[in-house]
Each structure stands twice: as C-alpha cells, then as structure tokens.
Design a protein around this motif. Structure first.
Motif, short mmCIF file in Angstrom:
data_model
loop_
_atom_site.label_atom_id
_atom_site.label_comp_id
_atom_site.label_asym_id
_atom_site.label_seq_id
_atom_site.Cartn_x
_atom_site.Cartn_y
_atom_site.Cartn_z
N LEU A 182 0.80 -1.23 0.00
CA LEU A 182 0.00 0.00 0.00
C LEU A 182 0.84 1.28 0.00
O LEU A 182 0.31 2.37 -0.24
N ILE A 183 2.13 1.15 0.27
CA ILE A 183 3.00 2.33 0.42
C ILE A 183 2.98 3.27 -0.79
O ILE A 183 2.79 4.47 -0.63
N PRO A 184 3.19 2.79 -2.03
CA PRO A 184 3.34 3.73 -3.15
C PRO A 184 2.14 4.63 -3.37
O PRO A 184 2.28 5.85 -3.47
N VAL A 185 0.95 4.05 -3.46
CA VAL A 185 -0.24 4.86 -3.74
C VAL A 185 -0.55 5.79 -2.57
O VAL A 185 -0.96 6.94 -2.76
N ALA A 186 -0.32 5.33 -1.35
CA ALA A 186 -0.62 6.15 -0.17
C ALA A 186 0.31 7.34 -0.04
O ALA A 186 -0.07 8.40 0.47
N SER A 187 1.54 7.22 -0.53
CA SER A 187 2.54 8.25 -0.25
C SER A 187 2.92 9.12 -1.44
O SER A 187 3.59 10.14 -1.26
N VAL A 188 2.50 8.77 -2.65
CA VAL A 188 2.98 9.48 -3.84
C VAL A 188 2.66 10.97 -3.79
O VAL A 188 3.48 11.82 -4.14
N GLY A 189 1.45 11.33 -3.34
CA GLY A 189 1.06 12.74 -3.31
C GLY A 189 1.94 13.57 -2.41
O GLY A 189 2.28 14.72 -2.74
N SER A 190 2.34 13.02 -1.27
CA SER A 190 3.15 13.79 -0.32
C SER A 190 4.50 14.15 -0.93
O SER A 190 5.00 15.26 -0.72
N PHE A 191 5.08 13.25 -1.71
CA PHE A 191 6.39 13.52 -2.31
C PHE A 191 6.29 14.55 -3.44
O PHE A 191 7.07 15.51 -3.48
N ILE A 192 5.35 14.36 -4.36
CA ILE A 192 5.23 15.27 -5.50
C ILE A 192 4.87 16.68 -5.04
O ILE A 192 5.47 17.68 -5.48
N TRP A 193 3.91 16.80 -4.14
CA TRP A 193 3.50 18.13 -3.66
C TRP A 193 4.61 18.80 -2.88
O TRP A 193 4.76 20.03 -2.94
N ASP A 194 5.40 18.04 -2.15
CA ASP A 194 6.55 18.63 -1.45
C ASP A 194 7.48 19.34 -2.43
O ASP A 194 7.94 20.45 -2.18
N GLY A 195 7.78 18.67 -3.56
CA GLY A 195 8.65 19.27 -4.56
C GLY A 195 8.06 20.56 -5.12
O GLY A 195 8.77 21.55 -5.30
N ILE A 196 6.76 20.56 -5.38
CA ILE A 196 6.09 21.74 -5.91
C ILE A 196 6.14 22.89 -4.92
O ILE A 196 6.47 24.03 -5.28
N TYR A 197 5.84 22.62 -3.67
CA TYR A 197 5.81 23.68 -2.65
C TYR A 197 7.23 24.19 -2.34
O TYR A 197 7.41 25.37 -2.06
#
Length: 436
Positions: free
Chosen positions: A353-368
């Motif tokens: 479950l790790i990839p789908v649960a965590s993908v948003g946190s990584f991508i949005w961190d880069g954007i912010y």
C-alpha cells in the motif's frame, strides 16, 4: 515540458537509487553477521542521523527553491550569493553539532531505547559517523544549489561517487577487516568527505566565473535573510514532524522486541526505496516550479504541476505491482534469518500500500519547495502528525500493536498529499497570479 521534467528527473533517480541501495547493502551486511542486534544497531544509529539530517534538510530545500527562482529571474549574482549564505550557515550548524555530540548521543538513546546489546553497538556507530556531519550538510547545500541552477547531472555524479565509495569501504571494513557496525560508520565518514571535495571541484569547473559576484553586502542582505530564515524555520518544523513520526515508529518497534525492530527496519526500506524514485520527479518539480515562478510564467507552472502528478501516479502503480509480486524475494536478499523473514510476512500488506498512499506527499513537497511556500508545508505536517498519525496509533495499538504503527504511518503519508492538494490554488496559484 515532459522532456524538461525527464531531463531533471532521470539524473535524480539515478543518483537517488544509490542511496537506498546503500541502506539495503548496510542492512544486508549486518543481516548476515549471525545476529539481529547488528541490524538493530545501525537502525537505531541511523534514526539519530535521520533526526540530524532531516532536521537540517531545509539547507537543501530552501537553497533549491530560492536558487531556482533566481535562475528564472536570470539573476546570477543572487544565485551564487544564495550558495555562499547557505554554506556559511552550514558551517555554523556543523560546529554546534560536533560540540554537542555527547549530549546528542545521550539524549537520543534515552529517547529511543533498545536492548543493552543493541544500544552499545549503536553508540559506537554514532561516535564514528558524527564526524561526517560537516560534509553531509554541505552536500545538502551543493545538491540543492546545483538543482536550482537546473543542473541535475552534478548532484548525480556526487551521489553516485559517495555511495559507491561508501559501499566499497563498508564491504571492505566489515568483511576484509572484520569490523561490524563501526565499519559501516567509518565507510560513511570517508565517503562523505570524498563527495564534498568532488562538489567543490565541480563548482569551480563550471561556475568559477560567478564567484567574484559575491560581496559582503549581498551576503548580508537583511531583506533576503529575513525571508530565508522564515522559510527555513517553517521547513525545519515540517522536517521535525517527519522526524517525530519516524523516530516514534522506530522507538515503538524497539519496545516490542528486537525481532520486530529488525522487521520494521527492513520493511521501511521499501518506503525509502520508492521515495528515492519518486523524489526524482519531486526534485524536478523544485527546479521547474521555482524557475517558472521566477520567470513569472504562470501557464507553464500549471502545466508542469499537472504533468508531475501524472508521472507520480504512474510510478506509484508500477511500484505497487512490483511490491505485490516481489516482496519475498527482496526480503531474502536482505536477511538470512528465518525468524525475521517469517515475522515480516505478517506485515507485507502495508508494503504493497505504500506507493499509492505516499505518492502525493512527495510530488507536492517538490512543488511547494520550488515555490518556497513553506507555511502550507509546515501546517500540513502539523495536522498529519498530531491529528492523524498519533490518534490513529494510540486508538488502534491496544488491538493491532505493530499493525497500528503501520496504519498510522500510511495515513500520515496519505494525508500530507491530500492536504497540500487542497491548499494548492489558494497558497501557490493565487499569490503568484497577483504578481504576474
């Protein structure tokens, strides 16, 4: 636009993949020494350095964001001055860390705990590896600065060199000189300084002409310094929340027993392995988002954000399928201890479950980070840590025990992505649109 993303993402993925590879090899080296206490020792020792390095991760993040914006503005003087400011700050922090190493070690082991055997080995590991701190923190700055200058190749060269040297030295010290966790620590120290020397050489090779632009007045620009420390303080709080969660996770694992500590340490490598792949696109986001904000190109900003999210979701699906089919094989590569492998079987669902649960946190961190929008990042972590992770764990722990730790961890990662997604238009798009 996809070409620009991949031009930055692929070198970052290549360099990042050497980091989890190093962690996996360190665990594998310890996993084949005949006792789980060696795995526990480098796990506890690594938690302390996660505390230090994640806590000062703002050195890389803020340097990347501010530099990318200066690059977009075509302001070379400001870009090189940002590097000098960040390195001076790093030098000050490094001196403080080395001076306070004894109380840091004492307080950390009091907080984390672990069996006496594990703690003794972990303390030895810490006493050696702490001397890598000045080089490691300086490499944060250099990596962030090169990335902000839209140069992902130099961080790739540095990371590959550091981790190959580290791996070779660790194998030599452990198997050649019969050292144990102390050999892994010594290999890390030597490799970090090799990386720092390489970073300086690369800087002088391509950017030597920018150095005369630096002046005392520009370094001490109070308006920039005020904003710089504001952003850094927000990112520090953000990073501190992540430290709290991962330190708590390891501490509670150790309090159950040494086997669960070893199991959770190994399974966390699946999260780390995915993170260094997805961070390739997050780092690309830092560079491109910062550049488009600096150049005031709002349409390109919207386009790159959308594409980064598509790339992230695609990668999450690939890793979900990989973990669904290959976890047992990977486990056997990491350890030969049957009790650890058997116990880990009970918790493999969380790995899938790790990839789908965590993908948003990584991508949005880069954007912010590219937008230097530090306050929303800080607030999202405060909510995810204290209103989601902690309540979920304490509510479920009486019944689920170690499963409660993993449920809390996945909801912590998932909620970060959701919160930042909801805040995007109000905290990034609207402020930037007003400036265009």
């Amino acid at each position: 636009m996809n070409k620009s993303i991949l031009k930055l993402a692929i070198p970052n993925i290549i360099s990042n993949i050497t980091v989890p590879l190093l962690g996996l090899i360190d665990l594998a080296l310890m996993g084949h020494l005949g006792s789980e206490i060696y795995i526990g020792a480098i796990s506890l020792g690594s938690v302390i350095f996660n505390f230090i390095y994640w806590g000062f991760g703002f050195l890389r993040m803020s340097t990347s964001g501010f530099t990318a914006q200066a690059f977009g503005e075509k302001n070379s003087t400001e870009a090189i001055t940002i590097l000098i400011r960040a390195l001076l700050l790093t030098l000050s922090i490094s001196i403080i860390i080395l001076l306070l190493q004894a109380p840091i070690a004492w307080g950390s082991f009091k907080l984390i705990g672990g069996s006496p055997e594990v703690e003794t080995l972990a303390n030895e590991y810490f006493r050696i590896r702490i001397w890598a701190a000045p080089a490691a923190l300086s490499l944060f700055v250099f990596s962030g600065w090169f990335l902000g200058m839209q140069n992902a190749r130099y961080p790739m060269i540095i990371a590959i060199l550091v981790n190959i040297v580290n791996i070779l030295l660790s194998v030599f010290f452990v198997f050649g000189l019969k050292m144990k966790s102390d050999g892994v620590a010594l290999g890390t120290v030597i490799s970090q300084y090799a990386g720092l020397i390489t970073a300086v050489i690369l800087l002088l090779r391509k950017y030597r002409g920018m150095l005369p632009m630096v002046t005392k007045t520009s370094v001490l620009n109070m308006k920039f310094l005020t904003n710089f420390f504001k952003v850094n303080s927000d990112i520090f709080i953000r990073s501190f929340c992540i430290i709290i969660v991962f330190t708590f996770f390891t501490s509670k694992s150790a309090s159950i027993n040494d086997t669960i500590l070893a199991v959770n340490s190994i399974l966390l490598q699946f999260l780390m392995f995915f993170s260094f792949f997805i961070d390739g696109f997050a780092f690309a986001g830092e560079a491109l988002v910062g550049k488009f904000i600096g150049a005031k190109e709002i349409n390109n900003l919207k386009k790159v954000v959308k594409l980064l999210l598509y790339w992230g979701l695609g990668l999450a699906v690939i890793f979900t399928l990989l973990y669904l089919s290959g976890t047992n094989f990977i486990l056997k590569l990491l350890t030969s201890q049957e009790d650890v492998i058997q116990t880990a079987q009970k918790f493999l669902i969380w790995v899938v479950l790790i990839p789908v649960a965590s993908v948003g946190s990584f991508i949005w961190d880069g954007i912010y980070i590219g937008a230097t929008a530090s306050r929303p990042m800080r607030n999202s972590l405060l909510v995810s840590t204290f209103l989601i992770f902690a309540p979920v764990y304490y509510f479920l722990n009486p019944v689920w025990n170690n499963h409660a730790l993993w449920m809390g961890m996945l909801l912590f990662m998932f909620s970060r992505g959701v919160i930042l997604s909801l805040m995007y238009k109000r905290t990034i798009l609207k402020p930037i649109s007003r400036k265009v």
